[in-house]
Design a protein around this motif. Structure first.
Motif, PDB file in Angstrom:
ATOM      1  N   ALA A   1       4.027  -9.835 -11.750  1.00  0.00           N
ATOM      2  CA  ALA A   1       4.948  -9.778 -10.608  1.00  0.00           C
ATOM      3  C   ALA A   1       4.623 -10.891  -9.616  1.00  0.00           C
ATOM      4  N   SER A   2       5.642 -11.435  -9.021  1.00  0.00           N
ATOM      5  CA  SER A   2       5.453 -12.537  -8.084  1.00  0.00           C
ATOM      6  C   SER A   2       4.886 -12.047  -6.752  1.00  0.00           C
ATOM      7  N   ARG A   3       4.373 -12.992  -5.975  1.00  0.00           N
ATOM      8  CA  ARG A   3       3.852 -12.655  -4.644  1.00  0.00           C
ATOM      9  C   ARG A   3       4.939 -12.032  -3.774  1.00  0.00           C
ATOM     10  N   ALA A   4       6.129 -12.609  -3.822  1.00  0.00           N
ATOM     11  CA  ALA A   4       7.212 -12.103  -2.972  1.00  0.00           C
ATOM     12  C   ALA A   4       7.576 -10.676  -3.339  1.00  0.00           C
ATOM     13  N   LEU A   5       7.626 -10.365  -4.647  1.00  0.00           N
ATOM     14  CA  LEU A   5       7.999  -9.020  -5.076  1.00  0.00           C
ATOM     15  C   LEU A   5       6.967  -7.992  -4.639  1.00  0.00           C
ATOM     16  N   ILE A   6       5.698  -8.370  -4.641  1.00  0.00           N
ATOM     17  CA  ILE A   6       4.636  -7.446  -4.245  1.00  0.00           C
ATOM     18  C   ILE A   6       4.620  -7.248  -2.727  1.00  0.00           C
ATOM     19  N   GLN A   7       4.801  -8.330  -1.994  1.00  0.00           N
ATOM     20  CA  GLN A   7       4.656  -8.269  -0.535  1.00  0.00           C
ATOM     21  C   GLN A   7       5.906  -7.756   0.167  1.00  0.00           C
ATOM     22  N   LEU A   8       7.080  -7.989  -0.408  1.00  0.00           N
ATOM     23  CA  LEU A   8       8.322  -7.694   0.310  1.00  0.00           C
ATOM     24  C   LEU A   8       8.453  -6.233   0.737  1.00  0.00           C
ATOM     25  N   PRO A   9       8.126  -5.228  -0.105  1.00  0.00           N
ATOM     26  CA  PRO A   9       8.257  -3.843   0.368  1.00  0.00           C
ATOM     27  C   PRO A   9       7.417  -3.558   1.619  1.00  0.00           C
ATOM     28  N   PHE A  10       6.207  -4.122   1.660  1.00  0.00           N
ATOM     29  CA  PHE A  10       5.349  -3.896   2.833  1.00  0.00           C
ATOM     30  C   PHE A  10       5.935  -4.563   4.079  1.00  0.00           C
TER      31      PHE A  10
ATOM     32  N   PHE B   1      14.211  -1.698  -6.725  1.00  0.00           N
ATOM     33  CA  PHE B   1      12.775  -1.412  -6.775  1.00  0.00           C
ATOM     34  C   PHE B   1      12.116  -1.684  -5.425  1.00  0.00           C
ATOM     35  N   VAL B   2      12.479  -2.815  -4.810  1.00  0.00           N
ATOM     36  CA  VAL B   2      11.889  -3.184  -3.514  1.00  0.00           C
ATOM     37  C   VAL B   2      12.221  -2.141  -2.457  1.00  0.00           C
ATOM     38  N   LEU B   3      13.488  -1.719  -2.411  1.00  0.00           N
ATOM     39  CA  LEU B   3      13.886  -0.723  -1.412  1.00  0.00           C
ATOM     40  C   LEU B   3      13.219   0.624  -1.684  1.00  0.00           C
ATOM     41  N   GLY B   4      13.095   0.958  -2.957  1.00  0.00           N
ATOM     42  CA  GLY B   4      12.435   2.217  -3.290  1.00  0.00           C
ATOM     43  C   GLY B   4      10.989   2.234  -2.848  1.00  0.00           C
ATOM     44  N   GLU B   5      10.272   1.133  -3.089  1.00  0.00           N
ATOM     45  CA  GLU B   5       8.877   1.039  -2.655  1.00  0.00           C
ATOM     46  C   GLU B   5       8.773   1.080  -1.133  1.00  0.00           C
TER      47      GLU B   5
ATOM     48  N   PHE C   1       0.617 -11.623   7.979  1.00  0.00           N
ATOM     49  CA  PHE C   1      -0.768 -11.916   8.332  1.00  0.00           C
ATOM     50  C   PHE C   1      -1.714 -10.862   7.760  1.00  0.00           C
ATOM     51  N   SER C   2      -1.342  -9.594   7.851  1.00  0.00           N
ATOM     52  CA  SER C   2      -2.213  -8.525   7.371  1.00  0.00           C
ATOM     53  C   SER C   2      -2.280  -8.503   5.852  1.00  0.00           C
ATOM     54  N   LEU C   3      -1.235  -8.973   5.170  1.00  0.00           N
ATOM     55  CA  LEU C   3      -1.207  -8.934   3.709  1.00  0.00           C
ATOM     56  C   LEU C   3      -1.964 -10.079   3.058  1.00  0.00           C
ATOM     57  N   ARG C   4      -2.313 -11.082   3.822  1.00  0.00           N
ATOM     58  CA  ARG C   4      -3.019 -12.236   3.243  1.00  0.00           C
ATOM     59  C   ARG C   4      -4.344 -11.812   2.605  1.00  0.00           C
TER      60      ARG C   4
END
Length: 301
Positions: free
Chosen positions: A216-225, A5-9, A293-296
């Motif tokens: 969804a956890s913070r890491a799961l949401i932020q990791l694709p970006f 999912f992360v790689l797809g996003e 920094f930008s995702l905060r």
């Protein structure tokens, strides 16, 4: 965590913002190319310093008949003073080898290294005899100078810095300029990465809101970006390494291969084993920092 999912996003984000991603890649490539150039110039400067120091021979000029130095009150150096100085130099732990150059030998060297018209007006008696000293550690020539500057029979020990320092100053200036440009370009690259990630996050705010609601956890949401910025910077770093390799291989290496050229220059091996990995790592780290920094602001969970 669902890797697929992360790689797809991540790939969806790269495809949607292809133009911005390409801009990040190019800016990162240019900035890391300048950064890598600065590192290579710094390495070359260190190599030249070591090589030129190794070639340094300290010249100790002895008193002549018309010497005005305070260490020459009796005029020309005497045999006793000359022999005492030779013995002291030979026994000195800093000295590797001592070579005595007579007035006649100095005159022959002078004729070989100057224009014929100029050497015709000089005689052997006008040139000083000297000791040429090779040091075990050439960078410690100032210690030898301080020890023998006021020695009986010594007129002058020229400061080698007057010969070598201009070269080192040019190299150091080139290094600072390259690294300064690299720092400026890296800042621009970070800003562009940050802007790209913010635009991506804004365009997908509905999806991220749904992910928050389902837990969804913070890491799961932020990791694709974050991975989008990392991939763009990684590609830029690889391209910068390739450009540096081409510059060294088709430019510097050709100079090294010229007949009679003995100075050691940087090689493609330096790019592949040292500079290349460093600039790729720096690009990735800067991308991670800029992305987080930008995702905060846009992805508060």
């Amino acid at each position: 965590m669902r890797i697929g999912f992360v790689l797809g996003e991540m790939f969806i984000g790269l495809r949607r913002n292809f133009t911005m991603t390409l801009s990040v890649v190019l800016v990162t490539m240019v900035s890391l190319f300048f950064f890598g150039t600065g590192l290579l110039v710094q390495k070359q400067a260190g190599t030249l310093k070591g090589e030129w120091y190794d070639r340094v021979q300290v010249s100790i000029f002895l008193c002549g008949d018309e010497s005005l130095a305070t260490s020459c009150p009796g005029g020309a150096v005497s045999d006793t003073q000359r022999n005492a100085l030779r013995d002291a130099l030979t026994a000195d732990p800093l000295v590797e080898r001592v070579y005595y150059e007579s007035k006649q030998e100095a005159y022959q060297n002078f004729k070989e290294t100057t224009a014929p018209g100029l050497s015709d007006n000089v005689t052997a008696d006008q040139l000083p005899e000297s000791f040429r000293v090779k040091l075990k550690e050439p960078s410690r020539y100032l210690e030898l100078t301080a020890e023998y500057q006021d020695y009986a029979g010594v007129e002058e020990i020229p400061d080698q810095r007057a010969i070598l320092q201009p070269l080192f100053t040019v190299l150091d200036t080139a290094t600072r300029v390259s690294l300064g440009l690299a720092a400026l370009m890296l800042i621009c690259s970070m800003m562009l990465v940050s802007t790209t990630i913010r635009l991506t996050a804004f365009s997908r705010r509905r999806e991220t809101t749904i992910m928050r609601l389902v837990g969804a956890s913070r890491a799961l949401i932020q990791l694709p970006f974050v991975l989008e910025g990392v991939v763009a910077s990684l590609v830029g770093g690889v391209l910068a390494s390739g450009a540096l390799w081409a510059m060294v291989n088709f430019g510097v290496s050709r100079l090294q291969s010229r007949p009679g050229f003995t100075t050691r220059l940087i090689s493609t091996h330096d790019v592949l084993t040292e500079t290349g990995p460093i600039i790729v790592a720096v690009g990735v780290v800067f991308a991670v920092i800029a992305s987080l920094f930008s995702l905060r602001r846009w992805l508060k969970v």
